[in-house]
Design a protein around this motif. Structure first.
Motif, short mmCIF file in Angstrom:
data_model
loop_
_atom_site.label_atom_id
_atom_site.label_comp_id
_atom_site.label_asym_id
_atom_site.label_seq_id
_atom_site.Cartn_x
_atom_site.Cartn_y
_atom_site.Cartn_z
N ASP A 135 2.30 88.29 7.56
CA ASP A 135 1.53 87.18 7.01
C ASP A 135 2.20 85.84 7.31
O ASP A 135 3.42 85.76 7.46
CB ASP A 135 1.37 87.34 5.49
CG ASP A 135 0.18 88.23 5.13
OD1 ASP A 135 -0.55 88.64 6.04
OD2 ASP A 135 -0.01 88.50 3.93
N ASP A 166 2.78 83.43 5.52
CA ASP A 166 3.59 82.83 4.46
C ASP A 166 4.85 83.64 4.17
O ASP A 166 5.49 83.45 3.14
CB ASP A 166 2.75 82.61 3.20
CG ASP A 166 1.83 83.78 2.90
OD1 ASP A 166 2.09 84.88 3.42
OD2 ASP A 166 0.86 83.59 2.15
N PHE A 168 6.84 89.94 -5.43
CA PHE A 168 5.65 89.22 -5.00
C PHE A 168 4.47 90.11 -4.63
O PHE A 168 3.37 89.93 -5.15
CB PHE A 168 5.93 88.26 -3.84
CG PHE A 168 4.72 87.42 -3.52
CD1 PHE A 168 4.46 86.27 -4.25
CD2 PHE A 168 3.78 87.82 -2.56
CE1 PHE A 168 3.31 85.51 -4.02
CE2 PHE A 168 2.63 87.07 -2.34
CZ PHE A 168 2.40 85.92 -3.07
N HIS A 209 8.23 85.91 0.54
CA HIS A 209 7.01 85.11 0.60
C HIS A 209 7.37 83.69 0.21
O HIS A 209 8.26 83.48 -0.62
CB HIS A 209 5.99 85.70 -0.39
CG HIS A 209 4.60 85.19 -0.24
ND1 HIS A 209 4.18 84.00 -0.77
CD2 HIS A 209 3.52 85.72 0.38
CE1 HIS A 209 2.89 83.83 -0.50
NE2 HIS A 209 2.47 84.86 0.21
MN LIG Z 1 0.41 85.27 0.94
#
Ligand SMILES: [Mn+2]
Ligand SMILES: Nc1nc2c(ncn2[C@@H]2O[C@H](COP(=O)(O)OP(=O)(O)O)[C@@H](O)[C@H]2O)c(=O)[nH]1
Ligand SMILES: Nc1nc2c(ncn2[C@@H]2O[C@H](COP(=O)(O)OP(=O)(O)O)[C@@H](O)[C@H]2O)c(=O)[nH]1
Ligand SMILES: [Mn+2]
Lengths: 303, 303
Positions: free
Chosen positions: B152, B154, B190, B300
């Motif tokens: 991802d 992020d 997360f 993250h």
């Molecule tokens: Mn995310």
């Protein structure tokens, strides 16, 4: 009208997927077709028919997947020879891209096994076919493709205008009716995988465990599904459309975005269906409706 | 050891998929990794971390999918600039192939909508994410790829050896534990999508209609699933493995053959699961086991 959906240099390829059209007039809009064939046997009739399609050659990319090992050797050699001839011919007559895969898994195609295992074997075979189709699709579908035409290697006769005839209906998924010639001038139903769901089959499936599959065309499972092969009216309008719940893969035109959306060929039971029938179910779940043309015929070989 | 899985001329490409290896020593075996990122926001931290990975650059192909329309403009510009810098740099530092797609469907990422719709919105959002992941996968997975790394945009901090650390476990699907840094030196869980199934959730799903979805991490649905984020032991062995039933996509290493086999990201409920969690379920149904590393962390971003 078509606009290039690729910008940038070879180093970084940027694609605007919304510029890719998939319309009822694919030739005018210069829409690219990916023609995919799982090929265990090379039939000259299939190849001649394919070369005879009058969709612009420069808009057709070809993809094949062959059995691995010994089983794949003969079809690989025959296909290669056929391809070499075309791809070394005049530039205008070449296909822009041809991919030949040898699958990396075994898949028994032997038909001589004991009959009592026929259903069990069918599950394995269809599951293997699904795997082959998925591998082929994932290896060949690129960002330029508007349509995917699945064409089995034993379909030896279609109208020359097959692609545009199917595309003109502008359906997400559409298939002709697959018959077989025999005894001179006669024809008979061949592909039983194009069907309408029945209450009997729904009841049957409701009481099955997740791993069980219902196959169409087996006497021991009476599904009472209405099969498209029996919907044909001799001399009927070839443009008549019928909504389908299950489809076969003998010649199936799919908007590439249906596959891009994740509709593939289940190798394991998906609502008790696998391979092309499971694909139809998955596509329906994703919001795409499969259609059939009962009076528009293609022909499976007969040996 | 790796052997070329491509023979023939550019006109006809023949691939032997069985020559493609996917081993616990991917660098020695020169295995190619396809790094895929759905990217709605460009984070410099993500990019710096990616460039810092010490897997051989020439073995990494990159693929991105961006939102369409206005929403995609800023990330497209930022990503382009970052890519240009690398891809016009020294040959050795370039990625062999970079594909940037603009998706052809809208996908609301707005977080400011009324809270009472949060769950309904989650279904649409996750379904859209699945669509984005599938489109990206189908556009970029080619016959040379051994591994797919989903990362991802992020995720801003991973060990430099992320790829080989994960691959070394030689699992079909494997994911680190995704945490978030906050308040100086602290970290907190997360990604709640990596989990072990619970009897409660199974009961819950048994009584649902086919179209209903169970999401993890929502207070209003108590699933009592064991989440991998809570399995971490501070200072514990980073090589500890745990079998998972659901996975997230923050950083997920998948053997490419799992995808080739048809395991994609369900955009509609698949056994009441969608997107990455549905992918885990689908993969399991296909016979592939997802694994997690509770003590191997990636981070993250936190804004
Ligand atoms: Mn995310
Ligand atoms: N790659 C591959 N293709 C196969 C295999 N078995 C069959 N095929 C092809 O898949 C298509 C459908 O198979 P076929 O045996 O004709 O199925 P049927 O017509 O439903 O009996 C045809 O194009 C075959 O050539 C296999 O083991 N591997
Ligand atoms: N292409 C695309 N990517 C998106 C979209 N929304 C989010 N993403 C990306 O998908 C990944 C996961 O989304 P994110 O919002 O971080 O999900 P979360 O971390 O689970 O809350 C990130 O890499 C995002 O940049 C979208 O609308 N389109
Ligand atoms: Mn056949």
């Amino acid at each position: 009208p078509w606009r290039s959906n690729r910008v940038g240099t070879g180093k970084i390829n940027r694609y605007f997927m919304s510029n890719l059209t998939t319309t009822s007039d694919p030739i005018r809009n210069r829409e690219r077709v990916l023609l995919l064939t799982p090929l265990a046997r090379f039939h000259q009739g299939y190849w001649d028919n394919l070369l005879n399609l009058d969709y612009p050659r420069e808009l057709i990319e070809l993809g094949f997947i062959l059995p691995n090992g010994k089983e794949g050797e003969t079809p690989a050699r025959e296909l290669s020879q056929a391809l070499q001839k075309v791809q070394t011919g005049s530039i205008k007559s070449r296909f822009p891209k041809v991919t030949v895969l040898s699958q990396d898994f075994g898949l028994s195609t032997s038909q001589i096994e004991a009959e009592r295992h026929a259903l069990k074997k069918q599950k394995d075979r269809r599951s293997g076919m699904a795997k082959a189709r998925n591998s082929l699709l994932l290896a060949t579908l690129n960002t330029r493709i508007s349509w995917v035409l699945w064409l089995d290697s034993d379909i030896i006769e279609t109208p020359r205008t097959l692609i545009q005839d199917l595309a003109k209906h502008n359906k997400d998924i559409i298939t002709p009716n697959c018959f077989q010639r025999f005894g001179g001038n006669q024809i008979r139903p061949f592909d039983f995988n194009n069907w309408h769901e029945s209450d009997t089959a729904i009841d049957l499936m409701e009481n099955m465990s997740d791993d069980e599959v219902v196959f169409e065309g087996y006497a021991d499972i009476a599904t009472y599904r209405l099969l498209m092969v029996y919907e044909r009216e001799a001399g009927g309008d070839p443009n008549v459309e019928t909504m389908l719940d299950g489809v076969g893969g003998t010649s199936l035109l799919v908007k590439a975005n249906v596959h891009r959306d994740g509709a593939v060929f289940p190798t394991i039971p998906f609502y008790h269906l696998i391979e092309t029938e499971g694909f139809a179910k998955m596509a329906k779940r994703l919001g795409y409706q499969p259609w059939g043309l009962p009076n528009y015929l293609v022909y499976h070989c007969n040996e």
